[in-house]
Enzyme design. Structure first.
Site, PDB file in Angstrom:
ATOM      1  N   ARG A 107      35.631 -26.521  -7.183  1.00 15.81           N
ATOM      2  CA  ARG A 107      35.825 -27.799  -6.982  1.00 15.81           C
ATOM      3  C   ARG A 107      37.281 -26.703  -6.037  1.00 15.81           C
ATOM      4  O   ARG A 107      36.993 -25.140  -5.180  1.00 15.81           O
ATOM      5  CB  ARG A 107      37.120 -27.349  -8.091  1.00 15.81           C
ATOM      6  CG  ARG A 107      36.376 -28.923  -9.368  1.00 15.81           C
ATOM      7  CD  ARG A 107      37.584 -29.013 -10.344  1.00 15.81           C
ATOM      8  NE  ARG A 107      37.489 -27.545 -11.431  1.00 15.81           N
ATOM      9  CZ  ARG A 107      38.859 -27.294 -11.137  1.00 15.81           C
ATOM     10  NH1 ARG A 107      39.765 -27.157  -9.903  1.00 15.81           N
ATOM     11  NH2 ARG A 107      39.017 -25.554 -11.273  1.00 15.81           N
ATOM     12  N   LYS A 247      37.486 -34.064 -12.620  1.00 22.13           N
ATOM     13  CA  LYS A 247      38.135 -33.981 -12.703  1.00 22.13           C
ATOM     14  C   LYS A 247      39.584 -35.122 -12.544  1.00 22.13           C
ATOM     15  O   LYS A 247      40.855 -35.182 -12.359  1.00 22.13           O
ATOM     16  CB  LYS A 247      38.287 -32.366 -11.891  1.00 22.13           C
ATOM     17  CG  LYS A 247      37.661 -31.409 -12.806  1.00 22.13           C
ATOM     18  CD  LYS A 247      38.275 -31.333 -14.303  1.00 22.13           C
ATOM     19  CE  LYS A 247      36.910 -30.310 -14.954  1.00 22.13           C
ATOM     20  NZ  LYS A 247      37.479 -30.579 -16.308  1.00 22.13           N
ATOM     21  N   HIS A 266      42.086 -30.400 -21.881  1.00 23.11           N
ATOM     22  CA  HIS A 266      40.970 -29.667 -21.475  1.00 23.11           C
ATOM     23  C   HIS A 266      40.054 -29.219 -22.086  1.00 23.11           C
ATOM     24  O   HIS A 266      40.504 -27.841 -22.229  1.00 23.11           O
ATOM     25  CB  HIS A 266      41.313 -28.546 -20.412  1.00 23.11           C
ATOM     26  CG  HIS A 266      40.579 -28.227 -19.244  1.00 23.11           C
ATOM     27  ND1 HIS A 266      40.255 -27.489 -18.914  1.00 23.11           N
ATOM     28  CD2 HIS A 266      38.893 -28.685 -19.097  1.00 23.11           C
ATOM     29  CE1 HIS A 266      39.189 -26.552 -17.984  1.00 23.11           C
ATOM     30  NE2 HIS A 266      38.315 -27.811 -18.837  1.00 23.11           N
ATOM     31  N   SER A 284      36.605 -22.742 -17.199  1.00 20.61           N
ATOM     32  CA  SER A 284      35.263 -23.353 -16.729  1.00 20.61           C
ATOM     33  C   SER A 284      34.641 -22.080 -17.211  1.00 20.61           C
ATOM     34  O   SER A 284      35.549 -21.063 -16.925  1.00 20.61           O
ATOM     35  CB  SER A 284      35.147 -24.313 -15.710  1.00 20.61           C
ATOM     36  OG  SER A 284      35.104 -24.873 -15.683  1.00 20.61           O
ATOM     37  N   LYS A 288      33.342 -23.469 -23.574  1.00 18.04           N
ATOM     38  CA  LYS A 288      33.398 -24.382 -24.728  1.00 18.04           C
ATOM     39  C   LYS A 288      32.219 -25.456 -24.595  1.00 18.04           C
ATOM     40  O   LYS A 288      31.930 -25.256 -25.621  1.00 18.04           O
ATOM     41  CB  LYS A 288      35.178 -25.738 -23.233  1.00 18.04           C
ATOM     42  CG  LYS A 288      35.944 -25.637 -23.401  1.00 18.04           C
ATOM     43  CD  LYS A 288      36.819 -26.008 -22.551  1.00 18.04           C
ATOM     44  CE  LYS A 288      35.728 -26.642 -22.027  1.00 18.04           C
ATOM     45  NZ  LYS A 288      36.315 -25.929 -20.299  1.00 18.04           N
ATOM     46  N   THR A 289      32.183 -25.839 -23.509  1.00 16.66           N
ATOM     47  CA  THR A 289      30.107 -26.515 -23.855  1.00 16.66           C
ATOM     48  C   THR A 289      29.733 -26.134 -24.725  1.00 16.66           C
ATOM     49  O   THR A 289      28.474 -26.542 -25.634  1.00 16.66           O
ATOM     50  CB  THR A 289      29.253 -27.117 -22.872  1.00 16.66           C
ATOM     51  OG1 THR A 289      30.853 -27.581 -21.630  1.00 16.66           O
ATOM     52  CG2 THR A 289      27.960 -27.554 -22.686  1.00 16.66           C
ATOM     53  N   ASP A 303      34.055 -31.574 -22.514  1.00 18.27           N
ATOM     54  CA  ASP A 303      35.318 -30.465 -21.342  1.00 18.27           C
ATOM     55  C   ASP A 303      36.620 -31.727 -21.975  1.00 18.27           C
ATOM     56  O   ASP A 303      37.775 -31.262 -22.035  1.00 18.27           O
ATOM     57  CB  ASP A 303      34.296 -31.164 -20.841  1.00 18.27           C
ATOM     58  CG  ASP A 303      34.976 -30.324 -19.170  1.00 18.27           C
ATOM     59  OD1 ASP A 303      36.158 -28.975 -20.127  1.00 18.27           O
ATOM     60  OD2 ASP A 303      35.058 -30.965 -18.016  1.00 18.27           O
ATOM     61  N   ARG A 369      25.405 -25.787 -12.815  1.00 18.72           N
ATOM     62  CA  ARG A 369      25.304 -27.304 -13.177  1.00 18.72           C
ATOM     63  C   ARG A 369      24.797 -27.438 -13.959  1.00 18.72           C
ATOM     64  O   ARG A 369      23.056 -27.973 -12.850  1.00 18.72           O
ATOM     65  CB  ARG A 369      27.019 -27.852 -12.278  1.00 18.72           C
ATOM     66  CG  ARG A 369      27.949 -27.277 -12.414  1.00 18.72           C
ATOM     67  CD  ARG A 369      28.942 -26.835 -13.634  1.00 18.72           C
ATOM     68  NE  ARG A 369      30.287 -26.224 -13.581  1.00 18.72           N
ATOM     69  CZ  ARG A 369      30.828 -26.159 -14.347  1.00 18.72           C
ATOM     70  NH1 ARG A 369      31.171 -27.235 -15.299  1.00 18.72           N
ATOM     71  NH2 ARG A 369      32.353 -25.252 -14.370  1.00 18.72           N
TER      72      ARG A 369
END
Length: 589
Positions: A107, A247, A266, A284, A288-289, A303, A369
């Protein structure tokens, strides 16, 4: 019954055409038939009694430019064909669609702008958001439409949010077919029968080949992400990084939902066999994933979620997993989901001959990703909704090797760490991040996506934790035995074992010690976990160096919170609670 006067709108036609439209519309209204048209970028229905009904943004705004061909709501195989035919992507050996994002592999938060107008002047957190004027946005919008002339564009009508009461109907128009597949994968796909009556509330236009002009558009560079909460339009240009779309819509939800009593988060979420939901906050790269994809728990999402009076719900219909060093052994569910037709791989290196993915290759970026539909995970929730969480986990990839692998937080400590949002980056989901570790404090674990004052989200979280007696934990998925460069990454098996003990309730029954530096409670011994790894100083060869590093990290927390307090409207009572539990050097018996 409603009648549309074809190709005539109040926005785009000259005065003669407007006059013709007016005459035709008046004649239609005179016979009692409503008329549908557009005004200021909004689709409206005018009723014979004079009422004007707002139907949302013009559904194909980008397609209204002359010569534009719009491919609407294409499905996976069709988008594959377009992306491959146009040279946007290639196939992996197992059928995943692989695209490179070029210069931008993350980003660009410094290129994100919000329109400052009477509606946002007193609502948006301007200390954390950059502004442009309504006129600058209008110029940018018109330049987007001009740039799209003679293009073939792709549109997807999608829901952002699994809760019918809170979701946003969104139309996403993209220049690239693979971007259309990406956003179709990440958001929630309506049933085919719903599309005929789908009227979008928000429109996103994504044109990677567009280049913004700093002076003309009031922006920082040729890259732009611009959000207008009044027009309900998002413009993204100058970047091929597909994550900007998801996002930007997360930012929209962060603006809309708090006024409805819904906390946007988030975080990832899953549910145990006993119906015990857990949420996992983290930036990130913190896990989390990975950690939410647990074969023994049902995945709600990886997410973005909302927490309402009814429970938690996913904002999305897909997952967006970091896949650097992805392996079948460590992360079998994510590995399998990334290795099949329908998955979209970003910046993943492929073998030139076999086209097999090399997930260990970070030559393009460490931020490789994989995007895939949620139902690629075998035990994923089919509803995207769950009850109120029993456990709340805050994930931090501490590159300084100071934080313990797990700690129990009091409600006040949970608030402190939520508002601090600490992690450390070693390579990046944000453009410009180097390979050197960098501490990062992102309030609410999502500062770039917060249009409102962080205290709004903090107060909602505080109320939900109190109301539902949620157990709160801090988990370090970063380094142990030393800082980045000398220590090693926290073993994922250790993290999973500790999380399992926290989520099944057994960790509540072990003996804890108060941490000297942060004051939270750290377990002394946990069955199946090496005792020394629970005490960070025990893993460091040089104890003095650990103390020096720990004191430095405490100082970083203190300086960040002092800066935070000056920018955020935290009330006196909460401020006092935060200061009482803030990191400092404590005497430990």
């Amino acid at each position: 019954m409603a009648k549309t006067v074809a190709d005539l709108t109040w926005d785009d036609l000259d005065s003669a055409a407007r006059h013709a439209w007016s005459d035709a519309a008046n004649r239609t209204l005179d016979v009692g038939i409503p008329v549908v048209g557009s005004r200021n970028g909004r689709r409206i229905r005018v009723h014979p009694d004079g009422r004007v009904e707002d139907l949302g943004t013009v559904s194909s705004a980008a397609a209204s430019a002359p010569g534009v061909a719009l491919r609407a709501n294409l499905e996976t195989a069709q988008l594959y064909e377009h992306a491959l035919r146009r040279g946007e992507a290639v196939l992996s050996a197992v059928g995943a669609l692989c695209a490179d994002t070029g210069e931008f592999t993350g980003r660009s938060p410094k290129d994100k702008f919000t329109v400052r107008d009477p509606a946002t002047e007193k609502t948006v957190w301007w200390a954390g958001n950059q502004s442009i004027t309504s006129a600058q946005f209008e110029t940018l919008h018109q330049d987007f439409l001009t740039h799209s002339k003679n293009m073939t564009l792709f549109a997807q009508d999608l829901y952002a949010g699994a809760d019918p009461l809170s979701r946003i109907k969104t139309r996403v128009v993209t220049e690239l077919a693979w971007h259309s597949l990406f956003i179709r994968t990440l958001l929630i796909r309506p049933e085919r029968a719903e599309l005929a009556s789908f009227v979008p509330e928000w429109t996103v236009i994504d044109l990677p080949s567009f280049r913004a002009d700093r002076k003309r558009h009031g922006v920082r560079s040729s890259t732009v992400v611009a959000i207008d909460f009044t027009r309900k339009t998002v413009l993204i240009g100058g970047t091929h990084y597909a994550g900007e779309m998801k996002k930007a819509l997360f930012t929209v939800l962060n603006y809309n939902l708090p006024s409805k009593g819904v906390l946007p988060m988030h975080c990832a979420a899953n549910v145990g066999r006993e119906g015990d939901p857990a949420i996992f906050f983290g930036l990130s790269g913190t896990g989390k994933t990975t950690l939410s994809a647990d074969p023994d728990r049902t995945l709600v999402g990886d997410d973005e979620h909302g927490w309402s009076s009814q429970g938690i719900f996913n904002f999305e219909g897909g997952c967006y997993a970091k896949c650097i060093k992805l392996s079948q052994e460590a992360e079998p569910e994510i590995y399998a989901a990334s290795q099949r037709f329908g998955a979209v791989l970003e910046n993943v290196a492929l073998d030139e001959q076999t086209r097999e993915a090399n997930f260990d290759d970070g030559s393009k970026t460490e931020n490789t990703r994989a995007a895939y539909p949620l139902d690629f995970i075998p035990n994923a929730s089919r509803t995207g909704r769950a009850a109120h969480p029993k456990n709340l986990v805050m994930l931090s990839a501490d590159a300084f090797g100071v934080l313990p692998p797990i700690a129990k937080l009091s409600p006040a400590q949970a608030m402190y760490h939520f508002l601090s949002g600490y992690t450390a980056r070693v390579a990046g989901t944000v453009r410009g991040t180097s390979n050197e570790p960098q501490p990062e404090f992102s309030t609410c674990f999502g500062s770039p996506f917060l249009p409102l004052d962080p205290s709004v989200y903090g107060n909602l979280l505080r109320d939900f934790i109190s109301r539902h007696s949620v157990d709160c934990w801090l988990v370090n998925t970063g380094w142990t035995g030393g800082k980045f460069g000398t220590g090693s990454r926290m073993p994922i098996k250790v993290t999973r074992a500790l999380l399992s003990a926290a989520l099944d309730g057994s960790l509540r029954n072990v003996e804890f010690r108060a941490d000297k530096y942060f004051g939270f409670l750290v377990p002394i011994a946990v069955p199946g976990v090496p005792a020394d790894i629970l005490d960070p100083v025990a893993t460091w060869p040089d104890k003095k160096e650990f103390d020096k590093t720990a004191r430095a990290l405490v100082g970083m927390f203190q300086r960040n919170f002092a800066k935070f307090e000056a920018q955020v409207a935290v009330d006196a009572e909460i401020r006092a609670e935060m200061r009482a539990v803030a990191p400092r050097i404590r005497r430990v018996a």
